[in-house]
Enzyme design. Structure first.
Site, PDB file in Angstrom:
ATOM      1  N   SER A 119       0.817  -1.220   0.000  1.00  0.00           N
ATOM      2  CA  SER A 119       0.000   0.000   0.000  1.00  0.00           C
ATOM      3  C   SER A 119       0.841   1.255   0.000  1.00  0.00           C
ATOM      4  CB  SER A 119      -0.835   0.053   1.277  1.00  0.00           C
ATOM      5  OG  SER A 119      -1.779  -0.946   1.311  1.00  0.00           O
ATOM      6  N   HIS A 140      -0.701  -2.466  -7.225  1.00  0.00           N
ATOM      7  CA  HIS A 140      -1.482  -2.115  -6.029  1.00  0.00           C
ATOM      8  C   HIS A 140      -2.981  -2.143  -6.317  1.00  0.00           C
ATOM      9  CE1 HIS A 140      -2.515   1.087  -2.765  1.00  0.00           C
ATOM     10  NE2 HIS A 140      -2.706  -0.139  -2.319  1.00  0.00           N
ATOM     11  N   GLU A 152      -2.946   0.584  -9.156  1.00  0.00           N
ATOM     12  CA  GLU A 152      -1.800   1.482  -9.319  1.00  0.00           C
ATOM     13  C   GLU A 152      -0.604   0.622  -9.712  1.00  0.00           C
ATOM     14  OE1 GLU A 152      -1.663   5.322  -6.436  1.00  0.00           O
ATOM     15  OE2 GLU A 152      -1.635   3.433  -5.373  1.00  0.00           O
ATOM     16  N   ASN A 190      -2.756   6.223  -1.307  1.00  0.00           N
ATOM     17  CA  ASN A 190      -2.693   6.335   0.154  1.00  0.00           C
ATOM     18  C   ASN A 190      -2.037   7.618   0.651  1.00  0.00           C
ATOM     19  OD1 ASN A 190      -4.141   4.112   1.135  1.00  0.00           O
ATOM     20  ND2 ASN A 190      -2.552   2.796   0.296  1.00  0.00           N
TER      21      ASN A 190
HETATM   22  N1  CAA Z   1     -15.980  -8.489  -1.678  1.00  0.00           N
HETATM   23  C1  CAA Z   1     -16.462  -8.715  -2.919  1.00  0.00           C
HETATM   24  N2  CAA Z   1     -17.520  -8.060  -3.441  1.00  0.00           N
HETATM   25  C2  CAA Z   1     -18.139  -7.158  -2.653  1.00  0.00           C
HETATM   26  C3  CAA Z   1     -17.706  -6.872  -1.343  1.00  0.00           C
HETATM   27  C4  CAA Z   1     -16.578  -7.579  -0.851  1.00  0.00           C
HETATM   28  N3  CAA Z   1     -16.066  -7.362   0.368  1.00  0.00           N
HETATM   29  N4  CAA Z   1     -18.522  -5.926  -0.805  1.00  0.00           N
HETATM   30  C5  CAA Z   1     -19.427  -5.618  -1.762  1.00  0.00           C
HETATM   31  N5  CAA Z   1     -19.200  -6.362  -2.864  1.00  0.00           N
HETATM   32  C6  CAA Z   1     -19.953  -6.296  -4.132  1.00  0.00           C
HETATM   33  C7  CAA Z   1     -21.396  -6.701  -3.988  1.00  0.00           C
HETATM   34  O1  CAA Z   1     -21.561  -8.081  -4.165  1.00  0.00           O
HETATM   35  C8  CAA Z   1     -22.051  -5.910  -5.112  1.00  0.00           C
HETATM   36  O2  CAA Z   1     -21.798  -6.594  -6.316  1.00  0.00           O
HETATM   37  P1  CAA Z   1     -22.765  -6.468  -7.613  1.00  0.00           P
HETATM   38  O3  CAA Z   1     -22.703  -5.047  -8.069  1.00  0.00           O
HETATM   39  O4  CAA Z   1     -22.178  -7.424  -8.590  1.00  0.00           O
HETATM   40  O5  CAA Z   1     -24.128  -6.843  -7.149  1.00  0.00           O
HETATM   41  C9  CAA Z   1     -21.256  -4.600  -5.146  1.00  0.00           C
HETATM   42  O6  CAA Z   1     -20.005  -4.914  -4.520  1.00  0.00           O
HETATM   43  C10 CAA Z   1     -21.939  -3.486  -4.371  1.00  0.00           C
HETATM   44  O7  CAA Z   1     -22.181  -3.967  -3.061  1.00  0.00           O
HETATM   45  P2  CAA Z   1     -23.386  -3.546  -2.122  1.00  0.00           P
HETATM   46  O8  CAA Z   1     -24.535  -3.074  -2.968  1.00  0.00           O
HETATM   47  O9  CAA Z   1     -23.654  -4.632  -1.153  1.00  0.00           O
HETATM   48  O10 CAA Z   1     -22.786  -2.399  -1.241  1.00  0.00           O
HETATM   49  P3  CAA Z   1     -22.337  -0.954  -1.582  1.00  0.00           P
HETATM   50  O11 CAA Z   1     -23.052  -0.385  -2.756  1.00  0.00           O
HETATM   51  O12 CAA Z   1     -22.399  -0.267  -0.284  1.00  0.00           O
HETATM   52  O13 CAA Z   1     -20.804  -1.115  -2.015  1.00  0.00           O
HETATM   53  C11 CAA Z   1     -18.517  -1.085  -1.526  1.00  0.00           C
HETATM   54  C12 CAA Z   1     -19.864  -1.721  -1.215  1.00  0.00           C
HETATM   55  C13 CAA Z   1     -18.180  -1.314  -3.008  1.00  0.00           C
HETATM   56  C14 CAA Z   1     -17.481  -1.775  -0.665  1.00  0.00           C
HETATM   57  C15 CAA Z   1     -18.628   0.451  -1.243  1.00  0.00           C
HETATM   58  O14 CAA Z   1     -19.049   0.653   0.088  1.00  0.00           O
HETATM   59  C16 CAA Z   1     -17.317   1.184  -1.447  1.00  0.00           C
HETATM   60  O15 CAA Z   1     -16.941   1.513  -2.570  1.00  0.00           O
HETATM   61  N6  CAA Z   1     -16.614   1.477  -0.331  1.00  0.00           N
HETATM   62  C17 CAA Z   1     -15.337   2.208  -0.380  1.00  0.00           C
HETATM   63  C18 CAA Z   1     -14.241   1.244  -0.791  1.00  0.00           C
HETATM   64  C19 CAA Z   1     -12.908   1.910  -0.889  1.00  0.00           C
HETATM   65  O16 CAA Z   1     -12.721   3.109  -0.694  1.00  0.00           O
HETATM   66  N7  CAA Z   1     -11.899   1.100  -1.220  1.00  0.00           N
HETATM   67  C20 CAA Z   1     -10.524   1.549  -1.245  1.00  0.00           C
HETATM   68  C21 CAA Z   1      -9.892   1.279   0.092  1.00  0.00           C
HETATM   69  S1  CAA Z   1      -8.236   1.857   0.149  1.00  0.00           S
HETATM   70  C22 CAA Z   1      -7.363   0.661  -0.632  1.00  0.00           C
HETATM   71  O17 CAA Z   1      -7.843  -0.364  -1.021  1.00  0.00           O
HETATM   72  C23 CAA Z   1      -5.902   0.921  -0.791  1.00  0.00           C
HETATM   73  C24 CAA Z   1      -5.043   0.598   0.361  1.00  0.00           C
HETATM   74  O18 CAA Z   1      -3.850   0.350   0.110  1.00  0.00           O
HETATM   75  C25 CAA Z   1      -5.471   0.661   1.735  1.00  0.00           C
HETATM   76  P1  NAD Z   2      -4.413  -9.389   5.921  1.00  0.00           P
HETATM   77  O1  NAD Z   2      -3.944  -9.213   7.316  1.00  0.00           O
HETATM   78  O2  NAD Z   2      -5.892  -9.544   5.645  1.00  0.00           O
HETATM   79  O3  NAD Z   2      -3.695 -10.655   5.234  1.00  0.00           O
HETATM   80  C1  NAD Z   2      -2.315 -10.870   5.220  1.00  0.00           C
HETATM   81  C2  NAD Z   2      -2.075 -12.359   5.020  1.00  0.00           C
HETATM   82  O4  NAD Z   2      -0.680 -12.571   4.770  1.00  0.00           O
HETATM   83  C3  NAD Z   2      -2.434 -13.201   6.254  1.00  0.00           C
HETATM   84  O5  NAD Z   2      -3.292 -14.268   5.868  1.00  0.00           O
HETATM   85  C4  NAD Z   2      -1.072 -13.716   6.750  1.00  0.00           C
HETATM   86  O6  NAD Z   2      -1.137 -15.003   7.337  1.00  0.00           O
HETATM   87  C5  NAD Z   2      -0.279 -13.744   5.452  1.00  0.00           C
HETATM   88  N1  NAD Z   2       1.182 -13.701   5.650  1.00  0.00           N
HETATM   89  C6  NAD Z   2       1.893 -12.921   6.499  1.00  0.00           C
HETATM   90  N2  NAD Z   2       3.216 -13.152   6.351  1.00  0.00           N
HETATM   91  C7  NAD Z   2       3.339 -14.097   5.381  1.00  0.00           C
HETATM   92  C8  NAD Z   2       4.452 -14.745   4.776  1.00  0.00           C
HETATM   93  N3  NAD Z   2       5.706 -14.484   5.135  1.00  0.00           N
HETATM   94  N4  NAD Z   2       4.201 -15.667   3.807  1.00  0.00           N
HETATM   95  C9  NAD Z   2       2.944 -15.957   3.414  1.00  0.00           C
HETATM   96  N5  NAD Z   2       1.848 -15.365   3.954  1.00  0.00           N
HETATM   97  C10 NAD Z   2       2.046 -14.445   4.924  1.00  0.00           C
HETATM   98  O7  NAD Z   2      -3.833  -8.132   5.108  1.00  0.00           O
HETATM   99  P2  NAD Z   2      -4.409  -7.438   3.778  1.00  0.00           P
HETATM  100  O8  NAD Z   2      -5.367  -6.381   4.165  1.00  0.00           O
HETATM  101  O9  NAD Z   2      -4.809  -8.504   2.812  1.00  0.00           O
HETATM  102  O10 NAD Z   2      -3.099  -6.687   3.261  1.00  0.00           O
HETATM  103  C11 NAD Z   2      -2.063  -7.377   2.586  1.00  0.00           C
HETATM  104  C12 NAD Z   2      -1.209  -6.392   1.812  1.00  0.00           C
HETATM  105  O11 NAD Z   2      -2.043  -5.653   0.890  1.00  0.00           O
HETATM  106  C13 NAD Z   2      -0.495  -5.346   2.667  1.00  0.00           C
HETATM  107  O12 NAD Z   2       0.734  -5.032   2.075  1.00  0.00           O
HETATM  108  C14 NAD Z   2      -1.457  -4.151   2.578  1.00  0.00           C
HETATM  109  O13 NAD Z   2      -0.830  -2.925   2.815  1.00  0.00           O
HETATM  110  C15 NAD Z   2      -1.904  -4.266   1.132  1.00  0.00           C
HETATM  111  N6  NAD Z   2      -3.195  -3.630   0.829  1.00  0.00           N
HETATM  112  C16 NAD Z   2      -4.206  -3.660   1.738  1.00  0.00           C
HETATM  113  C17 NAD Z   2      -5.429  -3.065   1.422  1.00  0.00           C
HETATM  114  C18 NAD Z   2      -6.569  -3.099   2.384  1.00  0.00           C
HETATM  115  O14 NAD Z   2      -7.533  -2.358   2.191  1.00  0.00           O
HETATM  116  N7  NAD Z   2      -6.540  -3.905   3.417  1.00  0.00           N
HETATM  117  C19 NAD Z   2      -5.598  -2.463   0.169  1.00  0.00           C
HETATM  118  C20 NAD Z   2      -4.534  -2.479  -0.753  1.00  0.00           C
HETATM  119  C21 NAD Z   2      -3.331  -3.064  -0.416  1.00  0.00           C
END
Ligand code: CAA
Ligand code: NAD
Length: 283
Positions: A119, A140, A152, A190
């Site tokens: 991330s 990503h 990304e 991020n």
């Molecule tokens: N896994 C798989 N599919 C999922 C799901 C999940 N966890 N949650 C929802 N879905 C699917 C549903 O099945 C539905 O599919 P269809 O369109 O095919 O029917 C669709 O997504 C929409 O779901 P819902 O109608 O139940 O719910 P919603 O409209 O509230 O959408 C959401 C759910 C898509 C998660 C929405 O709340 C959303 O976009 N949330 C924000 C997500 C976001 O910002 N993601 C980025 C996080 S940051 C990141 O990822 C980077 C990082 O490194 C941290």
């Molecule tokens: P998570 O905690 O749900 O899963 C991580 C998994 O990796 C666990 O099942 C753990 O047992 C396994 N693991 C740890 N060390 C390991 C190793 N040495 N060999 C094999 N498996 C190992 O975490 P997550 O949310 O899936 O995040 C995973 C990666 O994806 C991180 O780098 C995170 O920053 C990135 N990411 C997370 C998100 C998010 O929204 N959570 C979005 C984009 C990217």
């Protein structure tokens, strides 16, 4: 360079989603994690997602079964010996990731591309743990992977143009949209998202409003699909903290200082939805 066999490392919320989209696109996919129980949890999530698609009429039963038959769970990291592409999705920690990449470099065939779903961590530093930095790249995905369109694509300093093009095209085969970004802490996603989440946590910490009120403001006022505290729980508070630490350390600016409340929750083991409790409680 033809990508046929893929290995996804880490069967958590991201790894399971990534394995699912590769398998749906026709790739043979090995899914690796440290324990059988983690693999079973990941496979269960994939099955649940596919079943929901079948119930909605968006996928046939046959397509679901074929997708599942292309997924091969394993605890053996040695299974990398015959794959063309690795996508790593383990914990967001540089030490753990570099140890894994060094091992993958030893075990994988010469042509194999090693991609990281990190991330925020520098791809260049992850690549430097291998003897093939030109074949290391950031891929990503966003959470939830089966739904979100963006990937990304991050070049490390040494990533070759050929490897970049292969990953760019592979992303399109997955029906995702690749966007090129440079190797800076937090990339683009991020660097912008996580300070907003951290600020929402400060807003709660300073007693400006309740968690529900903070989420409502951003949902109803800014049309965000989830409020920032719900989104933090969804991402995982451990991951949010790691990302803020990477931004803080990488830029050296105090505006990225992780909120003490975030640290406290992580220390308590309240990691969000995945552990049943974060800012909210999940059944
Ligand atoms: N896994 C798989 N599919 C999922 C799901 C999940 N966890 N949650 C929802 N879905 C699917 C549903 O099945 C539905 O599919 P269809 O369109 O095919 O029917 C669709 O997504 C929409 O779901 P819902 O109608 O139940 O719910 P919603 O409209 O509230 O959408 C959401 C759910 C898509 C998660 C929405 O709340 C959303 O976009 N949330 C924000 C997500 C976001 O910002 N993601 C980025 C996080 S940051 C990141 O990822 C980077 C990082 O490194 C941290
Ligand atoms: P998570 O905690 O749900 O899963 C991580 C998994 O990796 C666990 O099942 C753990 O047992 C396994 N693991 C740890 N060390 C390991 C190793 N040495 N060999 C094999 N498996 C190992 O975490 P997550 O949310 O899936 O995040 C995973 C990666 O994806 C991180 O780098 C995170 O920053 C990135 N990411 C997370 C998100 C998010 O929204 N959570 C979005 C984009 C990217």
């Amino acid at each position: 360079m033809e990508m046929k066999k893929v290995m996804v490392i880490g069967a958590g919320q991201m790894g399971a989603g990534i394995a699912q989209v590769f398998a749906m696109a026709g790739y043979e996919v090995k899914l690796q994690d440290l324990q059988e129980a983690f693999l079973q949890r990941g496979m269960k999530t994939i099955e649940k997602n596919l079943n929901r698609q079948v119930e909605k009429g968006k996928l046939s039963g046959e397509e679901r079964d074929q997708t599942l038959s292309r997924l091969h769970p394993t605890v053996e990291v040695e299974a990398v010996k015959d794959v063309d592409l690795v996508v790593e999705a383990i914990v967001e920690n540089m030490d753990v990731k570099t140890k894994l990449f060094a091992k993958l470099d030893e075990l994988a065939p010469e042509h194999t591309i090693l991609a990281s779903n990190t991330s925020s961590l520098p791809i260049t530093e992850i690549a430097a743990a291998t003897k093939r930095p030109e074949q290391v790249i950031g891929m990503h995905f966003m959470n939830p992977v089966p739904v979100m369109k963006l990937v990304e694509i991050i070049r490390g300093l040494a990533t070759s143009e050929e490897v970049y093009q292969v990953i760019y095209e592979t992303t399109k085969v997955l029906n995702k949209v690749p966007v090129e970004v440079n190797d800076f802490p937090g990339f683009v996603s991020n660097r912008i998202l996580m300070p907003m989440i951290n600020e929402a946590i400060y807003t709660l910490y300073e007693g400006v409003a309740t968690k529900e009120a903070i989420d409502d403001v951003m949902k109803l006022g800014m049309n965000h699909p989830m409020g920032p505290l719900t989104l933090a729980d969804f991402i995982g508070l451990d991951t949010c903290l790691y990302i803020m630490e990477t931004l803080h350390e990488g830029f050296g600016d105090d505006k990225y200082r992780p909120c003490p409340l975030l640290r406290k929750y992580v220390k308590a083991g309240w990691l969000g939805k995945k552990t049943g409790r974060g800012f909210y409680v999940y059944e």
